[in-house]
Design an enzyme around this catalytic site. Structure first.
Site, PDB file in Angstrom:
ATOM      1  CB  THR A  19     -11.863 -15.191  -6.522  1.00  0.00           C
ATOM      2  OG1 THR A  19     -11.018 -15.464  -5.445  1.00  0.00           O
ATOM      3  CG2 THR A  19     -11.339 -15.816  -7.771  1.00  0.00           C
ATOM      4  NE  ARG A  61      -4.462 -18.796   0.516  1.00  0.00           N
ATOM      5  CZ  ARG A  61      -5.524 -18.473  -0.209  1.00  0.00           C
ATOM      6  NH1 ARG A  61      -5.458 -17.472  -1.071  1.00  0.00           N
ATOM      7  NH2 ARG A  61      -6.645 -19.133  -0.093  1.00  0.00           N
ATOM      8  CB  VAL A  62      -0.274 -19.506  -4.271  1.00  0.00           C
ATOM      9  CG1 VAL A  62      -1.047 -19.597  -5.576  1.00  0.00           C
ATOM     10  CG2 VAL A  62       0.944 -18.599  -4.432  1.00  0.00           C
ATOM     11  N   GLY A  63      -3.545 -19.263  -3.485  1.00  0.00           N
ATOM     12  CA  GLY A  63      -4.821 -19.967  -3.375  1.00  0.00           C
ATOM     13  C   GLY A  63      -5.111 -20.830  -4.586  1.00  0.00           C
ATOM     14  CG  ASP A  64      -9.230 -21.498  -5.411  1.00  0.00           C
ATOM     15  OD1 ASP A  64      -8.956 -20.480  -4.734  1.00  0.00           O
ATOM     16  OD2 ASP A  64     -10.310 -21.633  -6.004  1.00  0.00           O
ATOM     17  CB  THR A 124     -15.644 -18.026  -6.026  1.00  0.00           C
ATOM     18  OG1 THR A 124     -15.276 -16.937  -5.181  1.00  0.00           O
ATOM     19  CG2 THR A 124     -17.123 -18.319  -5.834  1.00  0.00           C
ATOM     20  N   GLY A 125     -14.335 -19.153  -3.311  1.00  0.00           N
ATOM     21  CA  GLY A 125     -14.553 -19.558  -1.931  1.00  0.00           C
ATOM     22  C   GLY A 125     -13.249 -19.844  -1.222  1.00  0.00           C
ATOM     23  N   GLY A 170     -10.179 -21.109  -0.905  1.00  0.00           N
ATOM     24  CA  GLY A 170      -9.219 -21.654  -1.851  1.00  0.00           C
ATOM     25  C   GLY A 170      -8.330 -22.735  -1.293  1.00  0.00           C
TER      26      GLY A 170
END
Ligand SMILES: *[C@@H]1O[C@H](CO)[C@@H](O)[C@H](O)[C@H]1NC(C)=O
Ligand SMILES: *[C@@H]1O[C@H](CO)[C@@H](O)[C@H](O)[C@H]1NC(C)=O
Length: 344
Positions: free
Chosen positions: A207, A235-238, A258-259, A261
């Site tokens: 990211t 899946r959708v992250g942060d 970042t990291g 999510g």
């Protein structure tokens, strides 16, 4: 005074301490997660040639998508369980509080570009999946296969390893040993298991999150990513979630995360960091407090937050001091005579 091109800038790409460090103040400021300097520079040049903070964020993230920054941004990275690469991106205007974002975007390389179109040409905030692709096409983007030899190889290795690692738990067959399809375990034998995926590769980048503070104090922030390897499709992250992946508000500051999510998004870390700055915390403390809040519940989570206030002070907060050696941020900032550039 009109500063020309990229001369009066300080490029610092450093290894920052546990909850961070530093700053000189002058604006404008461009910072992003990870040592993606070309992206920082692209954003900087956009500002130097008269672009808005939003333009700068878009051009910085777009460059990372094109360069496939570490395989974690743009096409050809992080194949999901079916081998497909999908993209998440967001862009936020801290002056108007407008946001455009896309999640699980398929077959379009320029996720941040599509996010910008969502911001400009719709009153929506987030479009996802196949429908986001249709929207992108209507905006003139072309569809292409996002797979590359590299992403196909990652995926076939994963299949050959019995689909290890993966993100399932409490299913049959046992996800720590076998591929799916999976079904829920009957309740009689249900016990909370950790997913098989223990993220060990903490130094792996993921990211791009970018924050821009214009010399006028206007702010913008954005993100772009291809998510995590072998994610469950859908899946959708942060990253594309406002307040989570990034947040900007001219009246307080801007931040990006970042990291991990899946954990980060439960705490809206970027929003929270901006709120701490609004309450008067300096960026270092704001970043650190955000990390501490998450660690109360997830002591082992992996993550980092970058925080900048509207006068151009910025910081990085990390979930582990040991990350000092691998998490970096890249920053361009005007040098003022009174600061000690390079001493950080
Ligand atoms: C950054 O840009 C330079 C010059 O265009 C290029 O040679 C280099 O490969 C780029 N870096 C990355 C990591 O893509
Ligand atoms: C930004 O942070 C610096 C460092 O803590 C602080 O001196 C400055 O007053 C802050 N700016 C604003 C607008 O709060």
């Amino acid at each position: 005074m009109a500063r020309k091109s990229n001369l009066p800038l300080l490029l610092v790409s450093y290894l920052l301490g546990p909850a961070l460090v530093r700053s000189c103040s002058p604006l404008p400021l461009v910072i992003n997660t990870w040592p993606f300097k070309n992206a920082t520079e692209a954003a900087w040049r956009t500002l130097a040639s008269g672009g808005s903070p939003l333009d700068a964020v878009e051009s910085g993230c777009a460059l990372c998508e094109k360069e496939q920054c570490d395989g974690t941004v743009g096409f050809g990275g992080s194949p999901d369980e079916f081998g497909e690469t999908t993209l998440d991106a967001m862009i936020m205007d801290g002056t108007t509080m407008d946001v455009g974002a896309v999640g699980a975007l398929r077959r379009i390389k320029s996720a941040i570009g599509v996010a910008r179109k969502v911001l400009e040409y719709t009153t929506h905030t987030l479009l996802v999946g196949e429908s986001a692709t249709k929207f992108a096409e209507s905006m003139g983007f072309i569809t292409e296969d996002l797979s590359t030899d590299a992403s196909r190889a990652l995926h076939s290795d994963w299949l050959a390893r019995n689909c290890q690692p993966n993100y399932w738990r409490d299913v049959i067959p046992d996800a720590s040993k076998y591929c799916g399809p999976y079904k829920p375990k009957p309740h009689s034998i249900l016990k909370q298991e950790d997913p098989t995926y223990k993220e060990k590769d903490h130094c792996g980048h993921d990211t791009i999150g970018m924050v821009v503070i214009h010399k006028t104090g206007h702010t913008a922030a954005g993100t772009s990513t291809n998510g995590i390897k072998f994610k469950i499709p859908g899946r959708v992250g942060d990253s594309p979630l406002p307040g989570s992946g990034a947040y900007a508000d001219d009246t307080a500051g801007a931040a990006a995360a970042t990291g991990d999510g899946d954990v980060l998004m439960r705490f809206l870390p970027s929003y929270q960091a901006v709120e701490y700055m609004r309450q008067g915390e300096d960026p270092t403390i704001a970043c650190r407090k955000v990390i501490l809040r998450i660690q109360k519940y997830f002591p082992n989570f992996f993550g980092a937050v970058i925080c900048a206030n509207v006068t151009g002070n910025y910081a990085l907060g990390l979930s582990f001091p040991s990350l000092t050696f691998c998490v970096t941020i890249s920053a361009f900032q005007s040098i003022s005579r009174s600061t000690t550039a390079g001493s950080h």
